[in-house]
Design a protein around this motif. Sequence first.
Motif, PDB file in Angstrom:
ATOM      1  N   LYS A  96      -1.807  14.177   4.439  1.00  0.00           N
ATOM      2  CA  LYS A  96      -0.886  13.137   4.464  1.00  0.00           C
ATOM      3  C   LYS A  96      -1.599  11.600   4.205  1.00  0.00           C
ATOM      4  O   LYS A  96      -2.519  11.530   5.198  1.00  0.00           O
ATOM      5  CB  LYS A  96      -0.196  13.053   5.800  1.00  0.00           C
ATOM      6  CG  LYS A  96       1.175  12.075   5.635  1.00  0.00           C
ATOM      7  CD  LYS A  96       2.116  12.344   6.661  1.00  0.00           C
ATOM      8  CE  LYS A  96       3.304  11.083   6.591  1.00  0.00           C
ATOM      9  NZ  LYS A  96       4.440  11.379   7.516  1.00  0.00           N
ATOM     10  N   LEU A  97      -1.273  10.812   3.656  1.00  0.00           N
ATOM     11  CA  LEU A  97      -1.711   9.515   3.708  1.00  0.00           C
ATOM     12  C   LEU A  97      -0.727   8.564   4.077  1.00  0.00           C
ATOM     13  O   LEU A  97       0.350   8.474   3.450  1.00  0.00           O
ATOM     14  CB  LEU A  97      -2.307   9.039   2.313  1.00  0.00           C
ATOM     15  CG  LEU A  97      -2.952   7.667   2.253  1.00  0.00           C
ATOM     16  CD1 LEU A  97      -3.928   8.009   1.149  1.00  0.00           C
ATOM     17  CD2 LEU A  97      -1.924   6.519   1.660  1.00  0.00           C
ATOM     18  N   THR A  98      -0.803   7.765   4.980  1.00  0.00           N
ATOM     19  CA  THR A  98       0.179   6.536   5.646  1.00  0.00           C
ATOM     20  C   THR A  98      -0.230   5.178   5.458  1.00  0.00           C
ATOM     21  O   THR A  98      -1.461   5.179   5.862  1.00  0.00           O
ATOM     22  CB  THR A  98       0.906   6.759   6.987  1.00  0.00           C
ATOM     23  OG1 THR A  98       1.355   8.112   6.952  1.00  0.00           O
ATOM     24  CG2 THR A  98       1.964   5.932   7.175  1.00  0.00           C
ATOM     25  N   LEU A  99       0.558   4.379   4.465  1.00  0.00           N
ATOM     26  CA  LEU A  99      -0.191   2.892   4.398  1.00  0.00           C
ATOM     27  C   LEU A  99       1.116   2.009   5.037  1.00  0.00           C
ATOM     28  O   LEU A  99       2.058   2.102   4.400  1.00  0.00           O
ATOM     29  CB  LEU A  99      -0.519   2.578   3.187  1.00  0.00           C
ATOM     30  CG  LEU A  99      -1.272   1.320   2.914  1.00  0.00           C
ATOM     31  CD1 LEU A  99      -2.254   1.209   1.864  1.00  0.00           C
ATOM     32  CD2 LEU A  99      -0.214   0.032   2.772  1.00  0.00           C
ATOM     33  N   LEU A 100       0.749   1.282   6.160  1.00  0.00           N
ATOM     34  CA  LEU A 100       1.807   0.282   6.499  1.00  0.00           C
ATOM     35  C   LEU A 100       1.297  -1.059   6.176  1.00  0.00           C
ATOM     36  O   LEU A 100       0.228  -1.776   6.531  1.00  0.00           O
ATOM     37  CB  LEU A 100       1.454   0.441   8.230  1.00  0.00           C
ATOM     38  CG  LEU A 100       2.169   1.731   8.914  1.00  0.00           C
ATOM     39  CD1 LEU A 100       1.767   1.700  10.370  1.00  0.00           C
ATOM     40  CD2 LEU A 100       3.389   2.322   8.440  1.00  0.00           C
ATOM     41  N   ALA A 101       1.998  -1.498   5.247  1.00  0.00           N
ATOM     42  CA  ALA A 101       1.444  -2.778   4.449  1.00  0.00           C
ATOM     43  C   ALA A 101       2.323  -3.974   5.131  1.00  0.00           C
ATOM     44  O   ALA A 101       3.365  -3.916   5.434  1.00  0.00           O
ATOM     45  CB  ALA A 101       1.746  -2.645   3.039  1.00  0.00           C
ATOM     46  N   VAL A 112       0.716  -0.365  -6.771  1.00  0.00           N
ATOM     47  CA  VAL A 112       1.435  -1.410  -5.815  1.00  0.00           C
ATOM     48  C   VAL A 112       0.539  -2.444  -5.151  1.00  0.00           C
ATOM     49  O   VAL A 112      -0.540  -1.965  -5.041  1.00  0.00           O
ATOM     50  CB  VAL A 112       1.942  -0.373  -4.448  1.00  0.00           C
ATOM     51  CG1 VAL A 112       2.642  -1.254  -3.406  1.00  0.00           C
ATOM     52  CG2 VAL A 112       2.765   0.749  -4.946  1.00  0.00           C
ATOM     53  N   ALA A 113       1.074  -3.601  -5.278  1.00  0.00           N
ATOM     54  CA  ALA A 113       0.305  -4.815  -4.836  1.00  0.00           C
ATOM     55  C   ALA A 113       0.404  -4.673  -3.410  1.00  0.00           C
ATOM     56  O   ALA A 113       1.512  -4.456  -2.985  1.00  0.00           O
ATOM     57  CB  ALA A 113       0.585  -5.987  -5.604  1.00  0.00           C
ATOM     58  N   VAL A 114      -0.777  -4.875  -2.675  1.00  0.00           N
ATOM     59  CA  VAL A 114      -0.466  -4.794  -1.288  1.00  0.00           C
ATOM     60  C   VAL A 114      -1.659  -6.205  -0.609  1.00  0.00           C
ATOM     61  O   VAL A 114      -2.283  -6.172  -0.961  1.00  0.00           O
ATOM     62  CB  VAL A 114      -1.168  -3.594  -0.319  1.00  0.00           C
ATOM     63  CG1 VAL A 114      -0.324  -2.328  -0.759  1.00  0.00           C
ATOM     64  CG2 VAL A 114      -2.660  -3.091  -0.779  1.00  0.00           C
ATOM     65  N   SER A 115      -0.784  -6.945   0.485  1.00  0.00           N
ATOM     66  CA  SER A 115      -1.516  -7.802   0.888  1.00  0.00           C
ATOM     67  C   SER A 115      -2.271  -7.604   2.041  1.00  0.00           C
ATOM     68  O   SER A 115      -3.046  -8.633   2.546  1.00  0.00           O
ATOM     69  CB  SER A 115      -0.345  -8.972   1.101  1.00  0.00           C
ATOM     70  OG  SER A 115       0.353  -8.659   2.320  1.00  0.00           O
ATOM     71  N   GLY A 116      -2.347  -6.313   2.499  1.00  0.00           N
ATOM     72  CA  GLY A 116      -3.112  -5.962   3.751  1.00  0.00           C
ATOM     73  C   GLY A 116      -2.504  -5.088   4.649  1.00  0.00           C
ATOM     74  O   GLY A 116      -1.454  -4.576   4.223  1.00  0.00           O
ATOM     75  N   GLY A 117      -2.903  -4.583   5.563  1.00  0.00           N
ATOM     76  CA  GLY A 117      -2.244  -3.535   6.557  1.00  0.00           C
ATOM     77  C   GLY A 117      -3.192  -2.384   7.062  1.00  0.00           C
ATOM     78  O   GLY A 117      -4.330  -2.726   7.213  1.00  0.00           O
ATOM     79  N   VAL A 118      -2.718  -1.247   7.399  1.00  0.00           N
ATOM     80  CA  VAL A 118      -3.458  -0.253   8.097  1.00  0.00           C
ATOM     81  C   VAL A 118      -3.236   0.926   7.101  1.00  0.00           C
ATOM     82  O   VAL A 118      -2.096   1.422   7.057  1.00  0.00           O
ATOM     83  CB  VAL A 118      -2.924  -0.114   9.355  1.00  0.00           C
ATOM     84  CG1 VAL A 118      -3.780   1.068  10.020  1.00  0.00           C
ATOM     85  CG2 VAL A 118      -2.973  -1.446  10.135  1.00  0.00           C
ATOM     86  N   LEU A 119      -4.293   1.689   6.941  1.00  0.00           N
ATOM     87  CA  LEU A 119      -4.429   3.042   6.358  1.00  0.00           C
ATOM     88  C   LEU A 119      -4.448   4.199   7.399  1.00  0.00           C
ATOM     89  O   LEU A 119      -5.596   3.975   8.153  1.00  0.00           O
ATOM     90  CB  LEU A 119      -5.273   3.037   5.347  1.00  0.00           C
ATOM     91  CG  LEU A 119      -5.568   4.361   4.647  1.00  0.00           C
ATOM     92  CD1 LEU A 119      -4.612   4.800   3.844  1.00  0.00           C
ATOM     93  CD2 LEU A 119      -7.018   4.180   3.942  1.00  0.00           C
ATOM     94  N   GLU A 120      -3.989   5.123   7.451  1.00  0.00           N
ATOM     95  CA  GLU A 120      -4.242   6.445   8.097  1.00  0.00           C
ATOM     96  C   GLU A 120      -4.063   7.493   7.138  1.00  0.00           C
ATOM     97  O   GLU A 120      -3.147   7.797   6.310  1.00  0.00           O
ATOM     98  CB  GLU A 120      -3.165   6.659   9.223  1.00  0.00           C
ATOM     99  CG  GLU A 120      -3.455   7.896   9.980  1.00  0.00           C
ATOM    100  CD  GLU A 120      -2.252   8.270  10.957  1.00  0.00           C
ATOM    101  OE1 GLU A 120      -2.903   9.180  11.727  1.00  0.00           O
ATOM    102  OE2 GLU A 120      -1.328   7.911  10.903  1.00  0.00           O
TER     103      GLU A 120
END
Length: 140
Positions: free
Chosen positions: A76-81, A63-71
Amino acid sequence: MSTMQVEVVSNEENIYSGEASFVVVPTLEGELGIYPRHEPIMSLVRPGTLRLTVPNQKQEILVAVSGGVLEVQPNKLTLLADVAVRSEEMDQQRAEEAKKIAESGIHEAKDDVSLAKAHVALAAAIAQLKTLDYLRTHRK
């Protein structure tokens, strides 16, 4: 094989929801490899390629991500991109054109809002190009 729940969400849609046995995330400090039962962390994500190793699946999910926040929590892993695109939805020519348009937008920006939008578009295009490059070099 131990797994963790992974949620990857962009502003527009849920990109991935499921299990993974290993995840590589492009963070501001470098690529971060995460296995299940990882220590809890939060980190900013930089433009690049998110790689998911999914049980019983031969190929990684990219998955290409341009930025965001990782928890990260132990299970559990959550990425808000900001922007995220799965590799099968990418096209080299479109990504290169989007990069040119974004660079032009940066040079022609007349206010902070248009400059910020152009920077977001550039980050998204760069993330896609990095992901396509990873595909070329690692999947032959």
